[in-house]
Design a protein around this motif. Structure first.
Motif, PDB file in Angstrom:
ATOM      1  N   CYS A 127     -87.704  38.008 -64.660  1.00 61.41           N
ATOM      2  CA  CYS A 127     -86.277  37.688 -64.549  1.00 61.41           C
ATOM      3  C   CYS A 127     -86.169  36.334 -63.851  1.00 61.41           C
ATOM      4  CB  CYS A 127     -85.545  38.768 -63.747  1.00 61.41           C
ATOM      5  SG  CYS A 127     -86.013  38.802 -61.999  1.00 61.41           S
ATOM      6  N   GLN A 128     -84.955  35.799 -63.802  1.00 58.80           N
ATOM      7  CA  GLN A 128     -84.780  34.478 -63.204  1.00 58.80           C
ATOM      8  C   GLN A 128     -85.204  34.468 -61.745  1.00 58.80           C
ATOM      9  OE1 GLN A 128     -81.443  32.084 -64.360  1.00 58.80           O
ATOM     10  NE2 GLN A 128     -81.054  31.389 -62.276  1.00 58.80           N
ATOM     11  N   SER A 129     -84.763  35.482 -61.019  1.00 57.93           N
ATOM     12  CA  SER A 129     -85.038  35.514 -59.591  1.00 57.93           C
ATOM     13  C   SER A 129     -86.545  35.529 -59.300  1.00 57.93           C
ATOM     14  CB  SER A 129     -84.351  36.752 -59.004  1.00 57.93           C
ATOM     15  OG  SER A 129     -84.721  36.915 -57.669  1.00 57.93           O
ATOM     16  N   HIS A 130     -87.282  36.397 -60.002  1.00 51.67           N
ATOM     17  CA  HIS A 130     -88.726  36.489 -59.744  1.00 51.67           C
ATOM     18  C   HIS A 130     -89.467  35.279 -60.271  1.00 51.67           C
ATOM     19  CE1 HIS A 130     -88.035  40.852 -58.756  1.00 51.67           C
ATOM     20  NE2 HIS A 130     -88.845  40.461 -57.798  1.00 51.67           N
ATOM     21  N   PHE A 131     -88.979  34.680 -61.331  1.00 50.61           N
ATOM     22  CA  PHE A 131     -89.623  33.469 -61.829  1.00 50.61           C
ATOM     23  C   PHE A 131     -89.455  32.334 -60.811  1.00 50.61           C
ATOM     24  CE2 PHE A 131     -91.254  30.241 -64.498  1.00 50.61           C
ATOM     25  CZ  PHE A 131     -90.437  29.138 -64.344  1.00 50.61           C
ATOM     26  N   VAL A 132     -88.241  32.161 -60.325  1.00 51.98           N
ATOM     27  CA  VAL A 132     -87.976  31.090 -59.367  1.00 51.98           C
ATOM     28  C   VAL A 132     -88.824  31.275 -58.102  1.00 51.98           C
ATOM     29  CG1 VAL A 132     -86.218  30.169 -57.778  1.00 51.98           C
ATOM     30  CG2 VAL A 132     -85.682  30.459 -60.201  1.00 51.98           C
ATOM     31  N   LYS A 133     -88.910  32.526 -57.635  1.00 55.46           N
ATOM     32  CA  LYS A 133     -89.721  32.801 -56.432  1.00 55.46           C
ATOM     33  C   LYS A 133     -91.186  32.437 -56.697  1.00 55.46           C
ATOM     34  CE  LYS A 133     -87.213  36.591 -54.344  1.00 55.46           C
ATOM     35  NZ  LYS A 133     -86.963  38.004 -54.405  1.00 55.46           N
ATOM     36  N   MET A 134     -91.691  32.862 -57.850  1.00 58.14           N
ATOM     37  CA  MET A 134     -93.094  32.599 -58.189  1.00 58.14           C
ATOM     38  C   MET A 134     -93.334  31.089 -58.303  1.00 58.14           C
ATOM     39  SD  MET A 134     -95.172  32.913 -61.648  1.00 58.14           S
ATOM     40  CE  MET A 134     -94.288  31.447 -62.041  1.00 58.14           C
ATOM     41  N   PHE A 135     -92.426  30.408 -58.965  1.00 60.19           N
ATOM     42  CA  PHE A 135     -92.559  28.966 -59.172  1.00 60.19           C
ATOM     43  C   PHE A 135     -92.629  28.248 -57.831  1.00 60.19           C
ATOM     44  CE2 PHE A 135     -91.953  25.209 -61.853  1.00 60.19           C
ATOM     45  CZ  PHE A 135     -91.521  24.276 -60.931  1.00 60.19           C
ATOM     46  N   GLU A 136     -91.680  28.539 -56.957  1.00 66.62           N
ATOM     47  CA  GLU A 136     -91.607  27.847 -55.674  1.00 66.62           C
ATOM     48  C   GLU A 136     -92.821  28.184 -54.802  1.00 66.62           C
ATOM     49  OE1 GLU A 136     -87.716  28.750 -54.119  1.00 66.62           O
ATOM     50  OE2 GLU A 136     -86.710  27.421 -55.543  1.00 66.62           O
ATOM     51  N   SER A 137     -93.236  29.449 -54.840  1.00 62.00           N
ATOM     52  CA  SER A 137     -94.422  29.845 -54.038  1.00 62.00           C
ATOM     53  C   SER A 137     -95.663  29.099 -54.491  1.00 62.00           C
ATOM     54  CB  SER A 137     -94.716  31.342 -54.202  1.00 62.00           C
ATOM     55  OG  SER A 137     -93.701  32.075 -53.633  1.00 62.00           O
ATOM     56  N   ARG A 138     -95.809  28.959 -55.803  1.00 59.00           N
ATOM     57  CA  ARG A 138     -97.002  28.291 -56.338  1.00 59.00           C
ATOM     58  C   ARG A 138     -97.035  26.821 -55.916  1.00 59.00           C
ATOM     59  NH1 ARG A 138     -97.555  29.274 -62.452  1.00 59.00           N
ATOM     60  NH2 ARG A 138     -95.550  28.215 -62.342  1.00 59.00           N
ATOM     61  N   VAL A 139     -95.888  26.143 -55.972  1.00 61.33           N
ATOM     62  CA  VAL A 139     -95.855  24.734 -55.571  1.00 61.33           C
ATOM     63  C   VAL A 139     -96.159  24.603 -54.073  1.00 61.33           C
ATOM     64  CG1 VAL A 139     -94.409  22.671 -55.341  1.00 61.33           C
ATOM     65  CG2 VAL A 139     -94.231  24.072 -57.395  1.00 61.33           C
ATOM     66  N   LYS A 140     -95.530  25.465 -53.283  1.00 61.00           N
ATOM     67  CA  LYS A 140     -95.752  25.402 -51.821  1.00 61.00           C
ATOM     68  C   LYS A 140     -97.211  25.694 -51.490  1.00 61.00           C
ATOM     69  CE  LYS A 140     -91.026  26.652 -50.603  1.00 61.00           C
ATOM     70  NZ  LYS A 140     -90.114  27.725 -50.158  1.00 61.00           N
ATOM     71  N   ARG A 141     -97.799  26.632 -52.216  1.00 58.85           N
ATOM     72  CA  ARG A 141     -99.199  26.992 -51.971  1.00 58.85           C
ATOM     73  C   ARG A 141    -100.114  25.814 -52.300  1.00 58.85           C
ATOM     74  NH1 ARG A 141     -99.092  31.526 -54.622  1.00 58.85           N
ATOM     75  NH2 ARG A 141     -99.930  30.702 -56.564  1.00 58.85           N
ATOM     76  N   THR A 142     -99.819  25.113 -53.378  1.00 52.41           N
ATOM     77  CA  THR A 142    -100.616  23.947 -53.779  1.00 52.41           C
ATOM     78  C   THR A 142    -100.513  22.845 -52.723  1.00 52.41           C
ATOM     79  OG1 THR A 142    -100.287  24.440 -56.118  1.00 52.41           O
ATOM     80  CG2 THR A 142    -100.938  22.196 -55.588  1.00 52.41           C
ATOM     81  N   VAL A 143     -99.308  22.615 -52.244  1.00 49.59           N
ATOM     82  CA  VAL A 143     -99.099  21.593 -51.218  1.00 49.59           C
ATOM     83  C   VAL A 143     -99.878  21.947 -49.953  1.00 49.59           C
ATOM     84  CG1 VAL A 143     -97.347  20.628 -49.653  1.00 49.59           C
ATOM     85  CG2 VAL A 143     -96.854  20.822 -52.090  1.00 49.59           C
ATOM     86  N   ARG A 144     -99.823  23.213 -49.597  1.00 47.22           N
ATOM     87  CA  ARG A 144    -100.475  23.689 -48.370  1.00 47.22           C
ATOM     88  C   ARG A 144    -101.986  23.666 -48.522  1.00 47.22           C
ATOM     89  NH1 ARG A 144     -97.420  28.067 -48.149  1.00 47.22           N
ATOM     90  NH2 ARG A 144     -99.000  29.355 -49.120  1.00 47.22           N
ATOM     91  N   GLN A 145    -102.473  24.169 -49.663  1.00 41.49           N
ATOM     92  CA  GLN A 145    -103.914  24.318 -49.897  1.00 41.49           C
ATOM     93  C   GLN A 145    -104.630  22.971 -49.848  1.00 41.49           C
ATOM     94  OE1 GLN A 145    -104.748  26.371 -53.553  1.00 41.49           O
ATOM     95  NE2 GLN A 145    -106.954  26.076 -53.385  1.00 41.49           N
ATOM     96  N   TYR A 146    -103.966  21.933 -50.360  1.00 39.69           N
ATOM     97  CA  TYR A 146    -104.623  20.625 -50.407  1.00 39.69           C
ATOM     98  C   TYR A 146    -104.142  19.697 -49.292  1.00 39.69           C
ATOM     99  CZ  TYR A 146    -106.525  22.284 -54.757  1.00 39.69           C
ATOM    100  OH  TYR A 146    -107.208  23.032 -55.685  1.00 39.69           O
ATOM    101  N   GLY A 147    -103.409  20.232 -48.352  1.00 36.94           N
ATOM    102  CA  GLY A 147    -102.988  19.431 -47.206  1.00 36.94           C
ATOM    103  C   GLY A 147    -102.204  18.198 -47.618  1.00 36.94           C
ATOM    104  N   MET A 148    -101.294  18.360 -48.578  1.00 41.90           N
ATOM    105  CA  MET A 148    -100.628  17.190 -49.134  1.00 41.90           C
ATOM    106  C   MET A 148     -99.623  16.573 -48.165  1.00 41.90           C
ATOM    107  SD  MET A 148     -99.948  18.292 -53.078  1.00 41.90           S
ATOM    108  CE  MET A 148    -101.308  18.726 -54.157  1.00 41.90           C
ATOM    109  N   LEU A 149     -99.037  17.413 -47.336  1.00 43.69           N
ATOM    110  CA  LEU A 149     -97.996  16.905 -46.438  1.00 43.69           C
ATOM    111  C   LEU A 149     -98.324  17.259 -44.999  1.00 43.69           C
ATOM    112  CD1 LEU A 149     -94.883  18.168 -48.468  1.00 43.69           C
ATOM    113  CD2 LEU A 149     -95.724  15.819 -48.364  1.00 43.69           C
ATOM    114  N   LYS A 150     -97.817  16.464 -44.091  1.00 42.98           N
ATOM    115  CA  LYS A 150     -97.886  16.860 -42.681  1.00 42.98           C
ATOM    116  C   LYS A 150     -96.608  16.390 -42.010  1.00 42.98           C
ATOM    117  CE  LYS A 150    -100.531  12.894 -41.090  1.00 42.98           C
ATOM    118  NZ  LYS A 150    -101.783  12.407 -40.507  1.00 42.98           N
ATOM    119  N   LYS A 151     -96.321  16.973 -40.890  1.00 42.48           N
ATOM    120  CA  LYS A 151     -95.075  16.679 -40.194  1.00 42.48           C
ATOM    121  C   LYS A 151     -94.998  15.189 -39.894  1.00 42.48           C
ATOM    122  CE  LYS A 151     -92.577  18.276 -36.106  1.00 42.48           C
ATOM    123  NZ  LYS A 151     -92.661  19.074 -34.870  1.00 42.48           N
ATOM    124  N   GLY A 152     -93.862  14.604 -40.228  1.00 41.07           N
ATOM    125  CA  GLY A 152     -93.654  13.203 -39.906  1.00 41.07           C
ATOM    126  C   GLY A 152     -94.228  12.206 -40.895  1.00 41.07           C
TER     127      GLY A 152
END
Lengths: 336, 61
Positions: free
Chosen positions: A45-70
């Motif tokens: 459904c839309q809700s679960h797709f959006v949650k999955m999509f956003e989680s996957r992007v955030k996980r990728t950013v986190r896993q590869y250390g793409m961002l840091k504070k500041g």
């Protein structure tokens, strides 16, 4: 077990694998499914797709250390679906991990194409409060891509455009003080690039291609991050539609004849017959990335090209050779 | 049944979203379909009175 529980169990048993064409319900909650993800063999459904999509992007950013504070992130924003969705996701991530963000749009001056996406870029930046710098090919290099290709021929349109855009994005990201340059490559792009480089016998290029792009570390090159690296292209489009992000779905007129288009069609044919192919290629690449990085350094040394980053003898921009690709390409210079 | 593709009406056959996409000779990997204004999954059943909009969403560039 009451009737409601029995009904839910029944839904969970049958909805996960939608071989039955009448099954059009979310496998997680049973509500009406809005998308079929064939690579996962699931309807959501839309809700679960959006949650999955956003989680996957955030996980990728986190896993590869793409961002840091500041940190200061320049977003390469073409106004197409990938970069625009990436802009929205980075804004969302920024709510819990504060960092500075601004956008750079390269206007190649492609008639009948760039204006529409430029309008999307301006509108979305205004909506999200993201400062935008538009870099014009004409102002930067003295002519538009259309004029350049009239002179050079359209056969290498994507190569020319790619070199010029990377040059301009790196230069302006550095000029604006960014320590990261976010680009919207998705997992379809990854699978296509892997195949293209193998088909051309240029595997060493893959050493410079990863979630954090750039095997050569030098302050002149702004580190490129790719938050959508593990996200399928079709999912990006679906997310944009579901979130009401107004995207101009249009095709660059030079892309039709490109080698990449051929590889895209080939991979999508394979994906239809063997769902999950593109994701598996992307995962295989990630698993081999470290080995490819070592291989890239080996080939660079073997071919006698200086492995260190220097400055182009014509324009002063960073390059691993004596002259940068842009100066060689634009001027057909060989006198160095 | 008639569907909208790239803003133009086209004839398509099939009783599901996937069937319609395939009848138009398009790749399900490169399309998304709205039925009555909302995205719909492959297995969603459609009937002639439904408003079906097929969108090509994967492009070069």
């Amino acid at each position: 077990m009451n009737a409601a529980s029995k009904s839910k169990c029944s839904i969970l048993k049958t909805r996960r694998f939608s071989k039955d064409s009448s099954a059009a319900h979310c496998w997680k909650c049973g509500k009406a499914a809005r998308i079929t993800l064939r690579y996962m063999n699931a309807d959501l459904c839309q809700s679960h797709f959006v949650k999955m999509f956003e989680s996957r992007v955030k996980r990728t950013v986190r896993q590869y250390g793409m961002l840091k504070k500041g940190c200061k992130v320049a977003v390469a924003l073409s106004g197409g679906k990938d970069s625009t969705v990436m802009l929205h996701m980075l804004r969302k991530i920024g709510k819990s991990l504060p960092f500075e963000m601004f956008a750079i749009t390269i206007d190649e001056g492609i008639a009948g194409y760039r204006n529409a996406t430029l309008e999307v870029a301006k509108r979305e930046c205004k909506k999200l409060g993201v400062p935008l710098t538009v870099v014009s090919f004409r102002e930067e290099f003295g002519q538009t891509l259309d004029l350049l290709l009239k002179e050079k021929g359209q056969g290498k349109a994507c190569s020319f455009c790619g070199v010029i855009r990377r040059y301009a994005l790196n230069k302006w990201a550095r000029k604006l003080g960014a320590d990261r340059l976010a680009v919207g490559h998705n997992s379809d792009d990854v699978a296509q690039t892997v195949f293209m480089n193998f088909m051309r016998n240029e595997p060493e290029r893959l050493g410079r291609f990863g979630p954090l792009a750039g095997a050569v570390e030098d302050e002149a090159f702004v580190l490129r991050i790719k938050p959508l690296f593990t996200t399928p292209e079709r999912d990006v489009a679906a997310y944009a539609i579901m979130k009401g992000i107004g995207i101009a779905f249009s095709e660059c007129p030079y892309a039709r004849a490109a080698f990449r288009q051929y590889v895209r069609r080939m991979l999508n044919d394979a994906e239809e017959k063997y769902p999950g192919t593109k994701q598996r290629v992307m995962n295989a690449f990630l698993a081999q990335n470290a080995l490819m990085l070592d291989g890239a350094k080996y080939r660079v040394e073997k071919r006698g090209v200086a492995g260190k980053v220097g400055k182009c003898c014509f324009c002063g921009e960073p390059t691993s050779g004596k002259a940068c690709n842009l100066c060689v390409m634009l001027g057909e210079r060989t006198d160095y | 049944m008639e569907v909208l593709l790239d803003g133009r009406k086209r004839k398509a056959s099939g009783s599901t979203v996937r069937g319609i996409v395939e009848s138009l000779g398009l790749s399900p990997e490169e399309t998304l379909v709205k039925v009555n204004g909302r995205l719909a999954s492959d297995g969603t059943k459609v009937c002639p009175k439904d408003e079906v909009k097929v969108m090509r969403v994967i492009f070069g560039g």
